[in-house]
Design an enzyme around this catalytic site. Structure first.
Site, short mmCIF file in Angstrom:
data_model
loop_
_atom_site.label_atom_id
_atom_site.label_comp_id
_atom_site.label_asym_id
_atom_site.label_seq_id
_atom_site.Cartn_x
_atom_site.Cartn_y
_atom_site.Cartn_z
N PRO A 138 69.19 -43.13 -68.19
CA PRO A 138 68.72 -44.38 -68.78
C PRO A 138 67.26 -44.37 -69.23
O PRO A 138 66.84 -45.26 -69.97
CB PRO A 138 68.94 -45.41 -67.67
CG PRO A 138 68.91 -44.61 -66.42
CD PRO A 138 69.51 -43.28 -66.78
N GLU A 154 73.42 -44.43 -73.39
CA GLU A 154 74.79 -44.12 -72.96
C GLU A 154 75.15 -44.80 -71.65
O GLU A 154 74.42 -44.74 -70.67
CB GLU A 154 74.97 -42.61 -72.79
CG GLU A 154 76.36 -42.23 -72.32
CD GLU A 154 76.55 -40.75 -72.11
OE1 GLU A 154 77.68 -40.36 -71.74
OE2 GLU A 154 75.61 -39.97 -72.31
N ALA A 209 86.56 -36.22 -70.29
CA ALA A 209 85.69 -37.31 -70.75
C ALA A 209 85.53 -37.23 -72.26
O ALA A 209 85.80 -36.20 -72.87
CB ALA A 209 84.32 -37.20 -70.07
N GLU A 242 89.02 -29.82 -82.81
CA GLU A 242 88.99 -28.47 -83.38
C GLU A 242 87.81 -27.63 -82.86
O GLU A 242 87.89 -26.41 -82.88
CB GLU A 242 88.98 -28.51 -84.90
CG GLU A 242 87.79 -29.22 -85.51
CD GLU A 242 87.89 -29.38 -87.01
OE1 GLU A 242 86.82 -29.31 -87.66
OE2 GLU A 242 89.01 -29.55 -87.53
N GLU A 293 91.45 -39.30 -74.42
CA GLU A 293 90.79 -38.06 -74.02
C GLU A 293 91.61 -37.28 -72.99
O GLU A 293 91.65 -36.05 -73.02
CB GLU A 293 89.39 -38.35 -73.47
CG GLU A 293 88.39 -38.77 -74.52
CD GLU A 293 88.04 -37.68 -75.50
OE1 GLU A 293 88.10 -36.47 -75.14
OE2 GLU A 293 87.69 -38.01 -76.65
N GLU A 306 86.73 -27.85 -79.68
CA GLU A 306 86.86 -27.80 -78.22
C GLU A 306 87.75 -26.63 -77.81
O GLU A 306 88.89 -26.53 -78.26
CB GLU A 306 87.48 -29.09 -77.67
CG GLU A 306 86.55 -30.27 -77.64
CD GLU A 306 87.22 -31.48 -77.01
OE1 GLU A 306 86.55 -32.13 -76.19
OE2 GLU A 306 88.38 -31.80 -77.34
#
Length: 177
Positions: free
Chosen positions: A112, A117, A74, A136, A90, A138
């Protein structure tokens, strides 16, 4: 029925991923309440399933729970980027796969009550191996699990990520249909 009206918002803090706002909201009795809001650009996630019914998952550290979680790939949308483009990017970055067939399963608003998001959740099939290219910051471990084993990991409490649980259980409920 919506008797709520956002009257104003003040940015309290701009972050790398989220911005924090203090909002004045008129509530049904006419008074004004102060509510917190985290603005998030939204994102996409996918349940990648190979030809043998294996899910390709990532194990990565998550600050919010201060531990590594096993989850579907994700990421957040870049400015102006549609969610299908986001998940294609991704998947290749995180797990090193592209998919011939990506279809939207559903959208979810994870929290919510205080976040804007919305994440689009896709099913990805027809996988083809490429190369990973993680960000970088991750550090990911790619894991392949048979889908029924993933369900067992959810039921045992090993997998607690909400988007992963929703995607896997939706897929499981619909795969025999």
């Amino acid at each position: 029925m919506n008797n709520y009206k956002k009257k104003s918002e003040r940015c309290k803090c701009k972050g790398n991923l989220l911005d924090y706002y203090d909002c004045d909201v008129e509530i049904p009795d006419g008074s004004v309440a102060q509510w917190d809001l985290l603005k998030h650009p939204g994102g996409a996630a996918a349940l990648p399933i190979d030809d043998e019914e294996n899910a390709i998952l990532v194990r990565q550290y998550r600050l919010g729970v201060d531990r590594e979680l096993l989850e579907i790939p994700a990421g957040k949308a870049e400015p102006g980027e549609d969610h299908l483009t986001t998940i294609r990017r991704e998947m290749e970055e995180e797990i090193g796969y592209v998919a011939d067939d990506i279809s939207l399963m559903f959208e979810v608003a994870p929290v919510p009550a205080y976040s804007s998001e919305v994440t689009s959740i896709y099913l990805a099939k027809g996988l083809k191996k490429t190369e990973t290219n993680p960000d970088e910051d991750e550090f990911l471990q790619i894991e392949k699990h048979y889908i029924d084993d993933v369900i067992n990991l959810i039921n045992s409490g090993e997998i607690i990520d909400g988007k992963t649980i929703a995607a896997v259980m939706t897929y499981a409920a619909n795969r025999s249909v």
